[in-house]
Design a protein around this motif. Structure first.
Motif, mmCIF file in Angstrom:
data_model
loop_
_atom_site.group_PDB
_atom_site.id
_atom_site.type_symbol
_atom_site.label_atom_id
_atom_site.label_comp_id
_atom_site.label_asym_id
_atom_site.label_seq_id
_atom_site.Cartn_x
_atom_site.Cartn_y
_atom_site.Cartn_z
ATOM 1 N N GLN A 60 -9.351 -6.465 -2.370
ATOM 2 C CA GLN A 60 -8.903 -6.561 -0.974
ATOM 3 C C GLN A 60 -9.094 -5.235 -0.250
ATOM 4 O O GLN A 60 -9.284 -5.201 0.959
ATOM 5 N N LEU A 61 -9.036 -4.151 -1.003
ATOM 6 C CA LEU A 61 -9.175 -2.828 -0.414
ATOM 7 C C LEU A 61 -10.519 -2.692 0.279
ATOM 8 O O LEU A 61 -10.630 -2.119 1.355
ATOM 9 N N ASN A 62 -11.540 -3.230 -0.345
ATOM 10 C CA ASN A 62 -12.872 -3.189 0.245
ATOM 11 C C ASN A 62 -13.577 -4.498 -0.069
ATOM 12 O O ASN A 62 -14.398 -4.571 -0.983
ATOM 13 N N GLU A 432 0.793 -1.672 -2.830
ATOM 14 C CA GLU A 432 0.787 -2.728 -1.814
ATOM 15 C C GLU A 432 2.008 -2.528 -0.916
ATOM 16 O O GLU A 432 3.135 -2.451 -1.407
ATOM 17 N N SER A 715 -7.023 -0.051 2.701
ATOM 18 C CA SER A 715 -7.639 -1.272 3.207
ATOM 19 C C SER A 715 -7.669 -1.261 4.728
ATOM 20 O O SER A 715 -6.945 -0.506 5.381
ATOM 21 N N SER A 716 -8.505 -2.124 5.306
ATOM 22 C CA SER A 716 -8.660 -2.153 6.755
ATOM 23 C C SER A 716 -7.361 -2.526 7.460
ATOM 24 O O SER A 716 -7.091 -2.034 8.565
ATOM 25 N N THR A 720 -2.848 -1.879 1.739
ATOM 26 C CA THR A 720 -3.186 -1.575 0.354
ATOM 27 C C THR A 720 -3.802 -0.184 0.306
ATOM 28 O O THR A 720 -4.683 0.132 1.104
#
Length: 966
Positions: A60-62, A432, A715-716, A720
């Motif tokens: 999920q981070l990238n 998280e 993350s975006s 995260t």
């Protein structure tokens, strides 16, 4: 049973053809087990494990990242890299970047692509440079293997004197798997040869060995296909699946065949009838083989309830056991019937000539019967200390398992030497958050947490969104900013001081300039007076010019009249000459005519000159008036200038006084700046000793450098974030695993104590984190699954022996034998050979094999004991069982130990240790325990052996066997 044997005899060739056909189908139509294993990840952590949750968060981070595995290019030279080395590396990376689509590469990270992070790719001593190659497929996929192979080819032409290696997760895992497969191939060949040689020795016939070899060989082929099919339905497989399948089937299967063949020969000598002999054989050992296989099946089947995938992968052996059992009661009997007496060629099997009882086991039976209590006590005294040698030391270092000369290993060691042990495999902590951390306050909290982790003695550095290079961004701390402000205040103080000095100098200059202004005022007044006089003169000049203009006009008019008069005189002279021709030559008249002509010409020229004069005077008159007006204005301006100069003089006086006051004020400002600077120096000095306050302006979040760091570590959506922790110790070491658990707890505690990031959940990922979980999960699974295996075996033994007590001492003997074996193993490999510990799977699999297969020997002995038992004849029954099965037990143990001992030639530490441990354990159990300890228990317990299902008999039954014990 007779019908079954007759049916087998009738269709023996058909049975052989059927099994051969099934083997052919397995090879042609069923999946290839080895190909499946080659593509299978070998760690098999549960989906709910922390590291697996961390991996999902990292995705999920990238989410756009295409990397699923990595390789690391390592270029090194003793003494330092040369320019030619760097050029070669740059050219190599440029070529890879250009050709990355063909090579199957997602991206390349190096000092060239990430100049701001260059120090992460070049060692401090200048001997090593690395480049990270991200691969889009998983480690064991064919595309990844091809990419790794291509990269190794590209590294073959490295500069002379330099060394280029390819390491990283993909090359290391692939080399480990290949080493295991190469070891397995050696094991298979050695196993077949060893089994054949042992069978030659056991049967003393070149024919008999082919019966178990054909039976087991076909069983292995079919089992591999069936296990591959089961994998499609979720059954896990690994290298252990293949290794144990070969060892267990060749070991246990051959044991069953030996039991069958030996009993067949024993029965065949009675009457020479093959069918009758086989019927008696199946009645006598059929149940034993069934229950013996049942214990092995139960043990490997119950492994399927383990949570850990590596352990679960051995469940496939249970399929092989079923196939081998079916082949053992169908194909092996059919082969025996086909060969008949020829199976024992060149020895003849004659009626009345048996194979004889074992003298050694007869002596052991006699000794155990007489000294049962002493034997048990001596065993405890002598063997119990050996169990204390087992400290449970385990090694998780996969790299130490394989050939150190391989590129992946040598490359890892070079990176370990140049950058530190944890550089290639950092611990990644993933947090998280309930809300975005892309705020100054949250990033300050992340920095504080990073700093606290970095202070730990086992941590080399921490990399996060606010410290991508593993160092604190000091320019964003209060102490650093106070220092910079202090420098600015110093410059401001100097500037103020300079201004003060300038004002003082200006005051002095203005004081001197005031006198000049006084002179200027006097001069301006004089100029104003001169300008008035000039105005008056200009007025008179204008008046004179106007008069001259009028005179010039009158002159011009007079000249015109005179010119006409002189012109008329010429007419008069011409008329005179016309009337008096005689005067033509009169000199006087001619002189008058010439003078008239000269006067006329002169008047004409005067008239020509007078005209411009008149015009000029006309033009000069207005100009003179303008001059008069100009001098008037000049005079007025001079008077005003004089007045302004007087005002300036007065203003300069006031300015001088003001400058003096300003200089005095700036002096006081300088003193104040000194005090502020001193205070800030103290704050900066003291603040640098601890985590300074974090000051991150909101606009700094948009800076390119910080944005890159945030994109890499956050993350975006900002919920995260990850922390890469580089440990000082080897990533596979026990202290690294302990540190991982402590780091995870420390980060949870640190983030939980800060409002900006409250409610954070933290998980650990990376090689060290995975092995830390493997350590706990594997141990817990060992305890839980081991209990299930023991319970399953106990149940089989109870059903076979119709007893509760006998299975208990059999299981106790198996457990005692296991701890003695592990003590000897740890002493051999750790104390003598210097290993840091036994490979982490060894203790579990040695337990499984020793218990699951060792119990077979107990079943061989106890089943014959039960068969020979008559009420009151425990000693006679056990003696008979020992004499008749002792040789079979030893032979079976030698074969089983040999098949696993063949793993000692695999070259892979785990397989070597499992092989050696199994060899020690099985031989120890087959000799010491089966020849002395287990029989001693049965002799001691007597009729209680069958408790609670059989009552004690009242009559003693004596026979030849009991007589020999006296």
């Amino acid at each position: 049973m007779e019908k079954w044997v007759k049916w087998t005899s009738r269709f023996r060739f058909g049975i052989l053809a059927l099994w051969l056909g099934l083997a052919a189908v397995s090879v042609i139509a069923l999946p290839d087990l080895q190909a499946i294993v080659e593509k299978t990840e070998q760690k098999f952590l549960p989906a709910d494990s922390e590291s697996q949750q961390a991996l999902r968060l990292l995705e999920q981070l990238n989410p756009d990242a295409k990397s699923r595995s990595t390789a690391v290019i390592v270029l090194s030279r003793d003494g330092g890299l040369k320019q030619a080395d760097k050029t070669w590396m740059n050219d190599l990376l440029a070529g890879i970047e250009t050709d990355k689509q063909r090579l199957g590469i997602a991206s390349v990270l190096s000092a060239n692509t990430q100049p701001e992070l260059s120090e992460r790719f070049v060692s401090k001593d200048g001997t090593t440079t690395i480049a990270m190659v991200n691969l889009p497929k998983e480690t064991f996929e064919e595309d990844t293997k091809e990419t790794v192979t291509e990269l190794k080819k590209l590294l073959a032409d490295s500069p002379e004197g330099a060394k280029a290696s390819l390491t990283g997760s993909a090359p290391i895992s692939q080399d480990f798997q290949q080493s295991s497969q190469d070891g397995l191939a050696k094991t298979e060949l050695i196993t077949v040869i060893l089994v054949f040689v042992i069978l030659l020795f056991v049967f003393r016939s070149p024919v008999a060995p082919f019966i178990p070899l054909i039976t087991i060989g076909i069983s292995v082929v079919i089992s591999r296909g069936l296990i591959a099919v089961a994998n499609d339905y979720g059954m896990p497989v690994s290298n252990f699946t293949q290794s144990f399948l070969i060892a267990v089937l060749f070991g246990a299967g051959t044991d069953y065949c030996i039991l069958l063949i030996q009993r067949f020969r024993e029965e065949l000598v009675k009457d020479g009838d093959r069918i009758a002999a086989l019927s008696r054989t199946m009645r006598g050992v059929g149940k034993t083989i069934f229950f013996s296989a049942s214990t092995v099946f139960a043990a490997f089947f119950l492994i399927g309830f383990a949570k850990f995938g590596i352990y679960q992968s051995a469940v496939g052996v249970s399929i092989g056991v079923i196939v081998t059992l079916i082949a053992g009661v169908t194909l092996a009997p059919a082969l025996l019937l086909m060969f008949g007496r020829a199976a024992f060629w060149p020895f003849r099997v004659e009626q009345g000539r048996g194979h004889g009882d074992s003298k050694l086991w007869t002596a052991a039976a006699r000794f155990s019967a007489k000294r049962a209590g002493l034997i048990i006590a001596a065993a405890i005294v002598l063997l119990a200390p050996l169990t204390l040698l087992f400290q449970g030391k385990r090694s998780f270092d996969d790299i130490a398992e394989i050939n150190p000369g391989l590129s992946s290993v040598s490359g890892f060691r070079q990176v370990e030497k140049a950058f530190g042990s944890g550089e290639l495999f950092p611990v990644t902590l993933v947090a998280e958050f309930p809300s975005s951390v892309r705020t100054p306050e949250a990033l300050a909290a992340i920095e504080q947490a990073s700093a606290e982790l970095a202070k730990r003695p086992d941590v080399q550095e921490v990399r996060s969104a606010v410290r991508p290079l593993g160092r604190q961004l000091t320019e964003l701390t209060v102490s650093d900013q106070l220092g910079k402000t202090n420098d600015a205040l110093g410059e401001l103080k100097q500037g103020v001081s300079d201004v003060g000095s300038g004002l003082s100098e200006a005051q002095a200059e203005l004081s001197n300039g005031r006198k000049d202004v006084e002179k200027l005022t006097d001069g301006l007044n004089q100029l104003a007076t001169g300008a008035v006089q000039s105005r008056d003169g200009a007025g008179k000049l204008a008046q004179g010019l106007e008069q001259s203009r009028d005179g010039a006009a009158s002159l011009n008019s007079g000249l015109q009249g005179t010119s006409k008069a002189v012109s008329s005189m010429k007419t008069d002279i011409d008329e005179l000459l016309a009337n008096h021709p005689e005067l033509k030559n009169d000199s006087n008249l001619l002189a008058i005519a010439g003078k008239q002509q000269a006067v006329a010409e002169g008047l004409k020229q005067i008239a020509v000159g007078a005209a411009p004069l008149s015009q000029g005077l006309i033009a000069l008159a207005p100009a003179a008036r303008q001059l008069e007006s100009g001098f008037a204005k000049l005079a007025e301006a001079q008077r005003q200038a004089a007045a302004g100069s007087a005002t300036l003089e007065d203003g300069l006086g006031k300015l001088t006084e003001g400058l003096k006051q300003g200089a005095d004020g700036l002096g006081r400002v300088t003193d104040g700046l000194d005090q502020v600077r001193t205070a800030q120096e103290s704050i900066a000095k003291e603040g640098g000793k601890q985590i300074g306050g974090w000051v991150l302006p909101a606009e700094a979040l948009n800076s390119e450098q910080l944005k890159q760091a945030l994109d890499a570590y956050v993350s975006s959506d900002g919920k995260t974030a990850k922390f890469d922790v580089i440990l000082k110790s080897n990533p596979y070491a026990g202290e690294s695993m302990d540190a991982t658990e402590e780091l995870t707890s420390a980060l949870r505690e640190s983030l939980g104590g800060m409002t900006a990031v409250a409610g954070a959940k933290v998980y650990a990922s990376g090689t060290t984190a995975q092995y830390a979980e493997l350590r706990d999960i594997s141990f817990n699974d060992f305890v839980r699954t081991g209990g299930l295996v023991l319970a399953g075996i106990a149940l089989v033994l109870m059903l076979l022996l119709r007893s509760v007590l006998a299975p208990i001492y059999v299981l106790l003997s198996l457990g005692f034998n296991y701890f003695v074996t592990m003590g000897l193993m740890e002493f051999l490999f750790v104390k003598i050979l210097g290993y840091p510990g036994l490979s982490w799977t060894v203790s579990f699999f040695v337990f499984l094999i020793i218990v699951a297969l060792g119990v077979d020997y107990s079943i061989f002995l106890m089943a014959r004991f039960k068969e020979e038992y008559r009420p009151g004849g425990v000693k006679a029954a056990m003696a008979k069982a020992m004499k008749t099965t002792g040789g079979v037990i030893v032979s079976a143990a030698v074969i089983m130990g040999g098949t696993f001992g063949a793993m000692g030639f695999s070259g892979v530490d785990t397989l070597v240790q499992i092989g050696v441990g199994t060899l020690i354990g099985l031989l120890l159990y087959a000799t010491v325990f089966m020849a002395l300890i287990v029989p001693s228990f049965s002799f001691l317990l007597g009729e209680a052996n069958w408790w609670p299902f059989r009552k004690r008999g009242t009559d003693q039954v004596r026979g030849p066997a009991s007589a020999e014990l006296e």
